[in-house]
Design a protein around this motif. Structure first.
Motif, PDB file in Angstrom:
ATOM      1  N   ALA A 102       0.738  -1.700  -0.442  1.00  0.00           N
ATOM      2  CA  ALA A 102      -0.032  -0.066  -0.120  1.00  0.00           C
ATOM      3  C   ALA A 102       0.952   1.342  -0.152  1.00  0.00           C
ATOM      4  N   SER A 103       2.375   1.127   0.428  1.00  0.00           N
ATOM      5  CA  SER A 103       3.176   2.408   0.383  1.00  0.00           C
ATOM      6  C   SER A 103       3.268   2.907  -0.983  1.00  0.00           C
ATOM      7  N   ALA A 104       3.016   2.143  -1.693  1.00  0.00           N
ATOM      8  CA  ALA A 104       3.978   2.472  -3.480  1.00  0.00           C
ATOM      9  C   ALA A 104       2.590   3.776  -3.866  1.00  0.00           C
ATOM     10  N   THR A 105       1.884   3.474  -3.449  1.00  0.00           N
ATOM     11  CA  THR A 105       0.044   4.595  -3.958  1.00  0.00           C
ATOM     12  C   THR A 105       0.523   5.450  -2.980  1.00  0.00           C
ATOM     13  N   ASP A 106       1.276   5.415  -1.013  1.00  0.00           N
ATOM     14  CA  ASP A 106       1.022   7.172  -0.499  1.00  0.00           C
ATOM     15  C   ASP A 106       1.663   7.934  -2.325  1.00  0.00           C
ATOM     16  N   GLU A 107       0.720   8.874  -1.544  1.00  0.00           N
ATOM     17  CA  GLU A 107       0.659  10.838  -1.935  1.00  0.00           C
ATOM     18  C   GLU A 107       2.150  10.845  -2.467  1.00  0.00           C
ATOM     19  N   ARG A 108       3.457  10.727  -1.210  1.00  0.00           N
ATOM     20  CA  ARG A 108       4.571  11.536  -1.496  1.00  0.00           C
ATOM     21  C   ARG A 108       5.180  10.446  -2.482  1.00  0.00           C
ATOM     22  N   VAL A 109       4.585   9.463  -2.506  1.00  0.00           N
ATOM     23  CA  VAL A 109       5.683   8.604  -3.099  1.00  0.00           C
ATOM     24  C   VAL A 109       5.088   9.471  -4.815  1.00  0.00           C
ATOM     25  N   SER A 110       3.920   8.852  -4.729  1.00  0.00           N
ATOM     26  CA  SER A 110       3.311   9.537  -6.112  1.00  0.00           C
ATOM     27  C   SER A 110       3.844  10.214  -6.840  1.00  0.00           C
ATOM     28  N   ILE A 111       3.779  11.659  -5.933  1.00  0.00           N
ATOM     29  CA  ILE A 111       4.496  12.642  -6.228  1.00  0.00           C
ATOM     30  C   ILE A 111       6.294  12.350  -6.792  1.00  0.00           C
ATOM     31  N   TYR A 112       7.062  11.900  -5.955  1.00  0.00           N
ATOM     32  CA  TYR A 112       8.441  11.385  -6.017  1.00  0.00           C
ATOM     33  C   TYR A 112       8.376  10.797  -7.658  1.00  0.00           C
ATOM     34  N   ALA A 113       7.412   9.654  -7.675  1.00  0.00           N
ATOM     35  CA  ALA A 113       7.351   9.124  -8.910  1.00  0.00           C
ATOM     36  C   ALA A 113       7.642  10.298 -10.001  1.00  0.00           C
ATOM     37  N   ALA A 114       6.551  10.620 -10.002  1.00  0.00           N
ATOM     38  CA  ALA A 114       5.842  11.522 -11.515  1.00  0.00           C
ATOM     39  C   ALA A 114       7.123  12.857 -11.309  1.00  0.00           C
ATOM     40  N   ARG A 115       7.814  13.475 -10.223  1.00  0.00           N
ATOM     41  CA  ARG A 115       8.737  13.843 -10.724  1.00  0.00           C
ATOM     42  C   ARG A 115      10.261  13.541 -11.128  1.00  0.00           C
ATOM     43  N   ARG A 116      10.359  11.920 -10.963  1.00  0.00           N
ATOM     44  CA  ARG A 116      11.688  11.045 -10.666  1.00  0.00           C
ATOM     45  C   ARG A 116      11.183  10.822 -12.673  1.00  0.00           C
ATOM     46  N   ASP A 117      10.277  10.244 -12.499  1.00  0.00           N
ATOM     47  CA  ASP A 117       9.770   9.270 -13.927  1.00  0.00           C
ATOM     48  C   ASP A 117       9.644   9.873 -15.240  1.00  0.00           C
ATOM     49  N   ARG A 118       9.616  11.108 -15.088  1.00  0.00           N
ATOM     50  CA  ARG A 118       9.349  12.189 -16.306  1.00  0.00           C
ATOM     51  C   ARG A 118       9.427  11.884 -17.911  1.00  0.00           C
ATOM     52  N   GLY A 119       9.132  11.366 -18.654  1.00  0.00           N
ATOM     53  CA  GLY A 119       9.161  11.138 -20.348  1.00  0.00           C
ATOM     54  C   GLY A 119       9.962   9.863 -19.551  1.00  0.00           C
ATOM     55  N   LYS A 120       9.645   8.652 -18.948  1.00  0.00           N
ATOM     56  CA  LYS A 120      10.568   7.920 -19.140  1.00  0.00           C
ATOM     57  C   LYS A 120       9.463   6.853 -19.968  1.00  0.00           C
ATOM     58  N   GLU A 121       9.346   5.429 -20.415  1.00  0.00           N
ATOM     59  CA  GLU A 121       8.708   4.771 -20.896  1.00  0.00           C
ATOM     60  C   GLU A 121       7.618   4.048 -20.086  1.00  0.00           C
ATOM     61  N   GLU A 122       8.497   3.683 -19.067  1.00  0.00           N
ATOM     62  CA  GLU A 122       7.482   2.725 -17.440  1.00  0.00           C
ATOM     63  C   GLU A 122       8.050   3.506 -16.167  1.00  0.00           C
ATOM     64  N   PRO A 123       6.857   4.386 -16.375  1.00  0.00           N
ATOM     65  CA  PRO A 123       6.658   5.207 -15.298  1.00  0.00           C
ATOM     66  C   PRO A 123       6.353   4.552 -13.434  1.00  0.00           C
ATOM     67  N   GLY A 124       6.144   5.237 -12.304  1.00  0.00           N
ATOM     68  CA  GLY A 124       5.618   4.480 -11.383  1.00  0.00           C
ATOM     69  C   GLY A 124       7.082   4.038 -10.842  1.00  0.00           C
ATOM     70  N   PRO A 125       6.142   3.576  -9.240  1.00  0.00           N
ATOM     71  CA  PRO A 125       7.193   2.755  -8.281  1.00  0.00           C
ATOM     72  C   PRO A 125       7.433   1.105  -9.022  1.00  0.00           C
ATOM     73  N   HIS A 126       8.808   0.614  -8.622  1.00  0.00           N
ATOM     74  CA  HIS A 126       8.779  -0.975  -8.810  1.00  0.00           C
ATOM     75  C   HIS A 126       8.951  -1.605  -7.821  1.00  0.00           C
ATOM     76  N   MET A 127       8.144  -1.942  -7.207  1.00  0.00           N
ATOM     77  CA  MET A 127       8.355  -2.485  -5.847  1.00  0.00           C
ATOM     78  C   MET A 127       9.059  -3.405  -5.361  1.00  0.00           C
ATOM     79  N   ALA A 128       9.825  -4.187  -4.840  1.00  0.00           N
ATOM     80  CA  ALA A 128       9.671  -5.908  -4.228  1.00  0.00           C
ATOM     81  C   ALA A 128       9.733  -5.431  -2.968  1.00  0.00           C
ATOM     82  N   ILE A 129       9.254  -6.744  -2.207  1.00  0.00           N
ATOM     83  CA  ILE A 129       9.065  -7.354  -0.601  1.00  0.00           C
ATOM     84  C   ILE A 129       9.978  -7.780  -0.283  1.00  0.00           C
ATOM     85  N   LEU A 130      11.057  -8.110   0.516  1.00  0.00           N
ATOM     86  CA  LEU A 130      12.033  -8.703   0.644  1.00  0.00           C
ATOM     87  C   LEU A 130      10.835  -8.928   2.673  1.00  0.00           C
ATOM     88  N   ILE A 131      10.859 -10.780   2.889  1.00  0.00           N
ATOM     89  CA  ILE A 131      10.883 -11.221   4.367  1.00  0.00           C
ATOM     90  C   ILE A 131      12.381 -11.442   4.446  1.00  0.00           C
TER      91      ILE A 131
END
Length: 83
Positions: free
Chosen positions: A42-71
């Motif tokens: 759920a933290s992948a869709t946090d507003e803070r993450v969404s703003i950061y992803a939009a800023r970081r991935d501007r102009g890239k083909e695959e925008p957005g977070p790419h998350m892995a879960i580790l246990i």
């Protein structure tokens, strides 16, 4: 108990990193494992993450977070740090 950690699969790429953007849940029992994983995802869709992803991935083909879960098994430590 275990630590349920989330990490960007694109950690430390280029000029901006994802360190600390996603949730980590510590001391999770097997009974609460599913809820801890959901909290991390759920933290992948946090507003803070969404703003950061939009800023970081501007102009890239695959925008957005790419998350892995580790246990990871929790260990008893008398001290910890980063060098």
């Amino acid at each position: 108990s275990v630590a349920v950690r989330s990490s960007s699969m694109k950690e430390d790429e280029e000029a901006m990193c994802w360190a600390g953007m996603y949730e980590t849940v510590l001391n999770v029992s097997t009974d609460n494992l599913g809820a801890a994983i959901q909290k991390c995802w759920a933290s992948a869709t946090d507003e803070r993450v969404s703003i950061y992803a939009a800023r970081r991935d501007r102009g890239k083909e695959e925008p957005g977070p790419h998350m892995a879960i580790l246990i990871q098994r929790m260990v008893n430590a008398s001290a910890a740090g980063v060098v």
